[in-house]
Motif scaffolding. Structure first.
Motif, short mmCIF file in Angstrom:
data_model
loop_
_atom_site.label_atom_id
_atom_site.label_comp_id
_atom_site.label_asym_id
_atom_site.label_seq_id
_atom_site.Cartn_x
_atom_site.Cartn_y
_atom_site.Cartn_z
N HIS A 28 -27.15 0.04 -22.77
CA HIS A 28 -26.37 0.82 -23.19
C HIS A 28 -26.61 2.10 -23.78
CE1 HIS A 28 -25.31 -3.22 -23.62
NE2 HIS A 28 -23.77 -2.73 -23.23
N PRO A 29 -25.94 2.89 -23.05
CA PRO A 29 -26.54 4.40 -23.42
C PRO A 29 -26.29 4.64 -25.65
CG PRO A 29 -25.05 4.39 -21.64
CD PRO A 29 -25.09 3.79 -21.90
N ALA A 30 -25.62 4.05 -26.08
CA ALA A 30 -24.94 4.56 -27.14
C ALA A 30 -25.37 4.23 -27.83
CB ALA A 30 -23.57 3.99 -27.27
N ALA A 34 -28.31 5.77 -30.77
CA ALA A 34 -28.48 5.37 -31.95
C ALA A 34 -30.59 4.98 -32.48
CB ALA A 34 -27.48 4.09 -31.88
N LEU A 35 -31.05 4.12 -31.99
CA LEU A 35 -32.50 4.26 -32.25
C LEU A 35 -33.20 5.75 -31.90
CD1 LEU A 35 -32.97 1.09 -30.18
CD2 LEU A 35 -32.51 1.16 -32.17
N GLU A 50 -37.15 6.63 -23.08
CA GLU A 50 -36.27 5.59 -22.47
C GLU A 50 -35.62 5.69 -21.29
OE1 GLU A 50 -32.25 7.07 -23.76
OE2 GLU A 50 -33.50 8.29 -25.31
N ALA A 51 -35.51 4.33 -21.17
CA ALA A 51 -34.89 4.04 -19.73
C ALA A 51 -33.65 2.81 -20.55
CB ALA A 51 -36.12 2.91 -18.86
N MET A 121 -31.45 -8.28 -34.94
CA MET A 121 -30.65 -8.69 -34.32
C MET A 121 -29.11 -7.58 -34.23
SD MET A 121 -29.20 -12.14 -34.95
CE MET A 121 -27.69 -11.44 -33.79
N LYS A 122 -28.59 -6.65 -33.55
CA LYS A 122 -27.73 -5.19 -33.40
C LYS A 122 -27.08 -5.20 -34.86
CE LYS A 122 -28.73 -4.05 -28.55
NZ LYS A 122 -28.15 -3.86 -27.34
#
Length: 242
Positions: A28-30, A34-35, A50-51, A121-122
């Motif tokens: 997920h690009p979003a 954010a990370l 990133e990937a 957890m997200k």
């Protein structure tokens, strides 16, 4: 007189080579954005890549291993567990930190057994990710207080990790298929998402049915739906009434 030397733990004096190198794997690009923002704002961390898929991640990681890899369990071309196990075998010095929407009470122990050093957890606060990276870089395992208490409770009461609950008898793949069935996905959908053959998914489904003691697939599906939505309801209740 010579100037006093910097304190060894003064991160403000860190050079780029001393910062913790972090790599993100999430489809997920979003989430990646954010990370990435959180990591780049942290003085002693450095985002090196990133990937969005396991395959792309492995290609990049083999060229330039980081200190910590943040891995989502649900990837477009496979399962995060497979990536974690590959990292453990090929790059044992790289710390894998799971960042997932999947319920930690189901997947955290499995992730640790697969080779992860932590589980976040997200829906956790952003600061938890920072704390988790710092923890695993110190050679420790990072789990939420809730999950740590759960595991400690098992130890205190000498509960069996493998047979303590029926679903814990399932392998990681069988558990993934079971949960996806409970979420309403059919065999073809699951095969496509996990990049496996329909026959392989049917095999995992059959094994789950046998291990959980059901005679028919219909019974397994009914239980999978009840189990999945029962946990979601319980999680929502916990979040609403801490």
């Amino acid at each position: 007189m010579n100037a006093p030397s910097q304190h060894p733990h003064d991160f403000s004096a860190s050079t780029p080579d001393e910062r913790v190198r972090v790599f993100i794997v999430d489809d997920h690009p979003a989430i990646r954005e954010a990370l990435a923002s959180t990591i780049t704002r942290t003085l002693n961390f450095r985002l090196i890549g990133e990937a969005g898929s396991a395959q792309t991640a492995l290609e990049l990681l083999r060229r330039r291993p980081p200190d910590v890899v943040i891995v989502d369990l649900s990837l477009s071309d496979g399962h995060g567990f497979d990536l974690i196990e590959t990292l453990r075998n090929e790059m044992p010095d790289v710390q894998a930190l799971v960042f997932s929407m999947y319920d930690e009470t189901v997947y955290a122990e499995r992730a640790i057994r697969a080779g992860a050093a932590g589980y976040v957890m997200k829906n956790a606060p952003t600061q938890d990710v920072i704390q988790a990276i710092e923890t695993v870089m110190q050679g420790e395992v990072y789990l939420s207080r809730r999950m740590s208490s759960r595991i400690l409770n098992k130890v205190i009461h000498q509960k069996d990790y493998t047979l303590g609950a029926a679903t814990e008898r399932l392998t990681d793949r069988e558990m993934t298929v079971f949960q996806m069935l409970g979420a309403g996905h059919n065999v073809t959908d699951i095969a496509d998402q996990l990049d496996l053959s329909r026959k392989t998914i049917e095999t995992y489904r059959r094994r789950a049915k046998e291990k959980l003691g059901f005679d028919t697939v219909s019974e397994l599906l009914q239980y999978a739906v009840q189990w999945t939505y029962g946990r979601e309801a319980s999680s929502s209740s916990t979040e609403t009434h801490p």
